[in-house]
Design an enzyme around this catalytic site. Sequence first.
Site, PDB file in Angstrom:
ATOM      1  CE1 TYR A   1      -3.186  -2.828   0.048  1.00  0.00           C
ATOM      2  CE2 TYR A   1      -4.018  -2.030   2.146  1.00  0.00           C
ATOM      3  CZ  TYR A   1      -4.095  -2.907   1.072  1.00  0.00           C
ATOM      4  OH  TYR A   1      -5.102  -3.836   1.035  1.00  0.00           O
TER       5      TYR A   1
ATOM      6  CE  LYS B   1       1.257 -17.685  -2.254  1.00  0.00           C
ATOM      7  NZ  LYS B   1       0.445 -18.905  -2.106  1.00  0.00           N
TER       8      LYS B   1
ATOM      9  CG  ASP C   1      -2.089 -20.001  -0.214  1.00  0.00           C
ATOM     10  OD1 ASP C   1      -1.374 -19.868   0.796  1.00  0.00           O
ATOM     11  OD2 ASP C   1      -1.705 -20.590  -1.242  1.00  0.00           O
TER      12      ASP C   1
ATOM     13  CG  ASP D   1      -7.313  -4.338   3.733  1.00  0.00           C
ATOM     14  OD1 ASP D   1      -8.331  -4.321   4.431  1.00  0.00           O
ATOM     15  OD2 ASP D   1      -7.142  -3.578   2.760  1.00  0.00           O
TER      16      ASP D   1
ATOM     17  CG  ASP E   1     -12.679  -6.556   5.592  1.00  0.00           C
ATOM     18  OD1 ASP E   1     -12.293  -6.012   6.652  1.00  0.00           O
ATOM     19  OD2 ASP E   1     -13.228  -5.943   4.664  1.00  0.00           O
TER      20      ASP E   1
END
Length: 365
Positions: free
Chosen positions: A142, A192, A224, A248, A252
Site C-alpha cells: 500500500y 507468502k 492462502d 486487510d 475482513d
Amino acid sequence: MKQIEIVALPGDGIGPEVTAVALDVLKTVCRQFHVELKATELPFGGTCYEQHGKPVTDEILDECKNKKVVLLGAVGGPSWDDLSADLRPEAALLKLRKELGVFANLRPINVYPALAAASTIKEEVIEGTDIFIVRELTGGVYFGEPRFTSEENGDPFSVDTMKYSRSEVHRVARVAFEAARLRDKRVCSVDKANVLESSRMWRKSILEIAGDYPDVELSHMLVDNCAMQIIRDPKQFDVMVTGNLFGDILSDAASMLTGSLGMLPSASIGGENGVYEPVHGSAPDIAGKGVANPLAAVASAALLCRYSLKLEEAALKIEAAIQAVLESGLRTADLYTEEPGTTLANTKQISDFLLKTFQQKEAAI
Ligand code: NAD
C-alpha cells in the site's frame, strides 16, 4: 478532574452517526474515572474535500499529531469515487496513519455468545473464537515505491511494489509477541514465503524477534491456507501477525465470524499515537437513516481507553455495556434475524440503552 484532549474525525456516511454514540459513551465513562475528555471534531475524507478541496489538510493532520489520540468514524462514498487517487477520501486515511506512525493495527475478533447464531458460519465452529489480529499498517504494497501506470507496445500496465524492511517487521512482531504474552502465548505469522521475496524477509525477521520470547510459541502459515483455516477452524488461532495487504483481507474475512462488520473495532498504534476506528466503512446505503450499528465504534472507544488512556477498567466497562446490549435482545438491522427474544432497534435506541447502563452503574457506586 484530569483533562484529556483527543481529536474526533467523524468522516462520511454513517461515520458521524456512530462516532457521536462512541463519543457520548467515552465521555460518560471517562467522567466516572475522574477524567474529563474533550474532543475536537474536525472534517475528514469526503466531508473535508467538500470544505477544503482535499480529503485532509495539513492543519488537521497537525492537530491529530498534537493531540496524539484520534477517534475516527469512516470515510468514502459514491460522490467521491471518481476523484483522482490523491483526492479520494481513502487517501486521507493512509496519510493519517503514515503521519502518526501508527504501524500496528490491532483487531480483536471475538464472537459474542449472544450473536453466535447471527454468523453465516455454523455456531459450533465459531463459538469461543478469540483471535487477536496484528496487521502491519504503514508498509507493504500500500505504500511501496515505485508505483505507476505506463504502456508497453501499446499495452498499458501498472506496477505496485511490495516492500518490507527488517526493522518494519521487527517492530510489529514485538507488538504481536507482547500481546501474546497477555493471552494464550501463541503467535501465528502469516506470509507468502513460498513465492514472495518480501515474505521471506518477513519470516526471517519474525524468527529473529521470536528469540526474545521463548515463552511464546511461534508458527508460520501461508496466507492462502490461512484464509481457509480462518473459516474452517477459527478457534486454532490466538495472535496472528501479518503484513498490510494480507491483514486487510484476512481481518475482513475473520469479521464475518462475528456476524457483522458492525461489531468490529480496531486500534492503530505506534509510539504514543493511536487511531481508533470501526472496521466497517461509511455504509452509504444506510447513511442518514439512523439505523447504523454503533457498537463497533463504541468498542473502538473501549480500545482507546485501553491503549491510549491506559484506563483498563473503563475499557472493560464499555465492553460489558456492549455485552449487555446484546443480552437485552436489542439488534440493529444488520444483526436482526427475528430470533425470539430479540427486538429491532435503531442507532438511538442502542445509544440510550448504553448510556442508561452507565447511569445505573454510576448510581450503584
Ligand atoms: P461498508 O463497510 O461501508 O458496508 C458494507 C455493508 O455493511 C453495507 O451493506 C453496509 O450497510 C453494512 N454496514 C457497514 N457498517 C455497518 C454498521 N455500522 N451498521 C450496519 N450496517 C453496516 O463497505 P463498502 O460498502 O464496501 O464501502 C462503502 C464506502 O466505505 C466506500 O467508499 C469505501 O471506500 C469506504 N470504506 C471506508 C473504510 C474506512 O473508512 N476505514 C473502510 C472500508 C470501506
